[in-house]
Design a protein around this motif. Structure first.
Motif, PDB file in Angstrom:
ATOM      1  N   UNK A  51       2.966   2.211  -8.006  1.00 30.25           N
ATOM      2  CA  UNK A  51       2.355   0.897  -8.167  1.00 30.25           C
ATOM      3  C   UNK A  51       3.189  -0.091  -7.356  1.00 30.25           C
ATOM      4  N   UNK A  52       2.519  -0.966  -6.613  1.00 25.50           N
ATOM      5  CA  UNK A  52       3.232  -1.916  -5.767  1.00 25.50           C
ATOM      6  C   UNK A  52       4.146  -2.799  -6.616  1.00 25.50           C
ATOM      7  N   UNK A  53       5.361  -3.021  -6.156  1.00 23.17           N
ATOM      8  CA  UNK A  53       6.350  -3.766  -6.938  1.00 23.17           C
ATOM      9  C   UNK A  53       5.993  -5.229  -7.144  1.00 23.17           C
ATOM     10  N   UNK A  54       5.137  -5.793  -6.284  1.00 25.36           N
ATOM     11  CA  UNK A  54       4.802  -7.212  -6.407  1.00 25.36           C
ATOM     12  C   UNK A  54       3.372  -7.459  -6.890  1.00 25.36           C
ATOM     13  N   UNK A  55       2.579  -6.390  -7.037  1.00 19.82           N
ATOM     14  CA  UNK A  55       1.200  -6.560  -7.488  1.00 19.82           C
ATOM     15  C   UNK A  55       0.746  -5.282  -8.187  1.00 19.82           C
ATOM     16  N   UNK A  56       0.647  -5.334  -9.504  1.00 23.39           N
ATOM     17  CA  UNK A  56       0.291  -4.139 -10.274  1.00 23.39           C
ATOM     18  C   UNK A  56      -1.134  -3.671 -10.014  1.00 23.39           C
ATOM     19  N   UNK A  57      -1.933  -4.466  -9.311  1.00 30.33           N
ATOM     20  CA  UNK A  57      -3.305  -4.089  -8.974  1.00 30.33           C
ATOM     21  C   UNK A  57      -3.403  -3.369  -7.632  1.00 30.33           C
ATOM     22  N   UNK A  58      -2.259  -3.061  -7.036  1.00 32.21           N
ATOM     23  CA  UNK A  58      -2.200  -2.304  -5.785  1.00 32.21           C
ATOM     24  C   UNK A  58      -1.420  -1.026  -6.072  1.00 32.21           C
ATOM     25  N   UNK A  59      -2.043   0.119  -5.800  1.00 28.64           N
ATOM     26  CA  UNK A  59      -1.359   1.381  -6.076  1.00 28.64           C
ATOM     27  C   UNK A  59      -1.827   2.472  -5.125  1.00 28.64           C
ATOM     28  N   UNK A  60      -0.990   3.493  -4.995  1.00 33.86           N
ATOM     29  CA  UNK A  60      -1.320   4.650  -4.167  1.00 33.86           C
ATOM     30  C   UNK A  60      -2.137   5.598  -5.036  1.00 33.86           C
ATOM     31  N   UNK A  61      -3.339   5.934  -4.554  1.00 41.51           N
ATOM     32  CA  UNK A  61      -4.265   6.754  -5.335  1.00 41.51           C
ATOM     33  C   UNK A  61      -4.428   8.164  -4.785  1.00 41.51           C
ATOM     34  N   UNK A  62      -3.911   8.425  -3.572  1.00 45.01           N
ATOM     35  CA  UNK A  62      -4.045   9.744  -2.979  1.00 45.01           C
ATOM     36  C   UNK A  62      -3.107   9.924  -1.803  1.00 45.01           C
ATOM     37  N   UNK A  63      -2.768  11.190  -1.550  1.00 44.45           N
ATOM     38  CA  UNK A  63      -1.855  11.545  -0.457  1.00 44.45           C
ATOM     39  C   UNK A  63      -2.330  12.837   0.189  1.00 44.45           C
ATOM     40  N   UNK A  64      -2.164  12.928   1.487  1.00 45.04           N
ATOM     41  CA  UNK A  64      -2.474  14.151   2.201  1.00 45.04           C
ATOM     42  C   UNK A  64      -1.705  14.139   3.517  1.00 45.04           C
ATOM     43  N   UNK A  65      -1.769  15.247   4.232  1.00 45.12           N
ATOM     44  CA  UNK A  65      -1.114  15.350   5.534  1.00 45.12           C
ATOM     45  C   UNK A  65      -1.908  16.313   6.396  1.00 45.12           C
ATOM     46  N   UNK A  66      -1.715  16.237   7.695  1.00 48.64           N
ATOM     47  CA  UNK A  66      -2.386  17.156   8.612  1.00 48.64           C
ATOM     48  C   UNK A  66      -3.154  16.402   9.674  1.00 48.64           C
ATOM     49  N   UNK A  67      -4.273  17.006  10.091  1.00 52.13           N
ATOM     50  CA  UNK A  67      -5.133  16.389  11.100  1.00 52.13           C
ATOM     51  C   UNK A  67      -6.214  15.556  10.433  1.00 52.13           C
ATOM     52  N   UNK A  68      -7.108  15.031  11.226  1.00 53.00           N
ATOM     53  CA  UNK A  68      -8.137  14.125  10.720  1.00 53.00           C
ATOM     54  C   UNK A  68      -9.044  14.783   9.684  1.00 53.00           C
ATOM     55  N   UNK A  69      -9.165  16.114   9.707  1.00 53.07           N
ATOM     56  CA  UNK A  69     -10.008  16.789   8.719  1.00 53.07           C
ATOM     57  C   UNK A  69      -9.499  16.607   7.287  1.00 53.07           C
ATOM     58  N   UNK A  70      -8.246  16.195   7.133  1.00 55.19           N
ATOM     59  CA  UNK A  70      -7.662  15.989   5.811  1.00 55.19           C
ATOM     60  C   UNK A  70      -8.088  14.663   5.172  1.00 55.19           C
ATOM     61  N   UNK A  71      -8.731  13.801   5.902  1.00 53.97           N
ATOM     62  CA  UNK A  71      -9.149  12.516   5.352  1.00 53.97           C
ATOM     63  C   UNK A  71     -10.051  12.675   4.133  1.00 53.97           C
ATOM     64  N   UNK A  72     -10.888  13.691   4.106  1.00 55.43           N
ATOM     65  CA  UNK A  72     -11.798  13.889   2.979  1.00 55.43           C
ATOM     66  C   UNK A  72     -11.078  14.230   1.690  1.00 55.43           C
ATOM     67  N   UNK A  73      -9.869  14.735   1.764  1.00 50.30           N
ATOM     68  CA  UNK A  73      -9.103  15.095   0.568  1.00 50.30           C
ATOM     69  C   UNK A  73      -8.735  13.868  -0.236  1.00 50.30           C
ATOM     70  N   UNK A  74      -8.491  12.759   0.432  1.00 45.88           N
ATOM     71  CA  UNK A  74      -8.088  11.528  -0.249  1.00 45.88           C
ATOM     72  C   UNK A  74      -9.201  11.060  -1.177  1.00 45.88           C
ATOM     73  N   UNK A  75     -10.444  11.117  -0.700  1.00 45.69           N
ATOM     74  CA  UNK A  75     -11.627  10.754  -1.472  1.00 45.69           C
ATOM     75  C   UNK A  75     -11.694   9.390  -1.968  1.00 45.69           C
TER      76      UNK A  75
END
Length: 83
Positions: free
Chosen positions: A59-83
């Motif tokens: 969760x962002x330290x200065x705004x609790x309404x901003x957070x990381x919801x997904x992570x992935x790595x690789x080539x552009x085909x990995x974008x769908x994993x984030x969803x």
């Protein structure tokens, strides 16, 4: 599975090991979703930024309404994993 800072660090570490071209970070900010594409040349700086700007629960330290919801790595085909 709830993401935490350990998962963030692991994504960057594995991306380096695998020589992945990108790390993808899914962010939710005030109800708007976005995916940030980080090229390998910026891994070090962006990892440091996320580690200091987000709590252990990603969760962002200065705004609790901003957070990381997904992570992935690789080539552009990995974008769908984030969803």
């Amino acid at each position: 599975m709830k993401l935490n800072k350990k998962h963030l660090i692991e994504q960057f570490d594995k991306a380096r090991e695998e020589k992945a071209p990108f790390v993808f970070v899914g962010i939710e900010a005030e109800g708007v979703q976005e995916t940030i594409c980080i090229p390998s040349r910026s891994f070090h700086e962006k990892q440091a930024f996320y580690e200091r700007s987000y709590t252990d629960e990603l969760i962002h330290v200065m705004n609790k309404n901003v957070f990381i919801r997904g992570l992935s790595r690789g080539g552009s085909e990995q974008l769908d994993i984030i969803g």
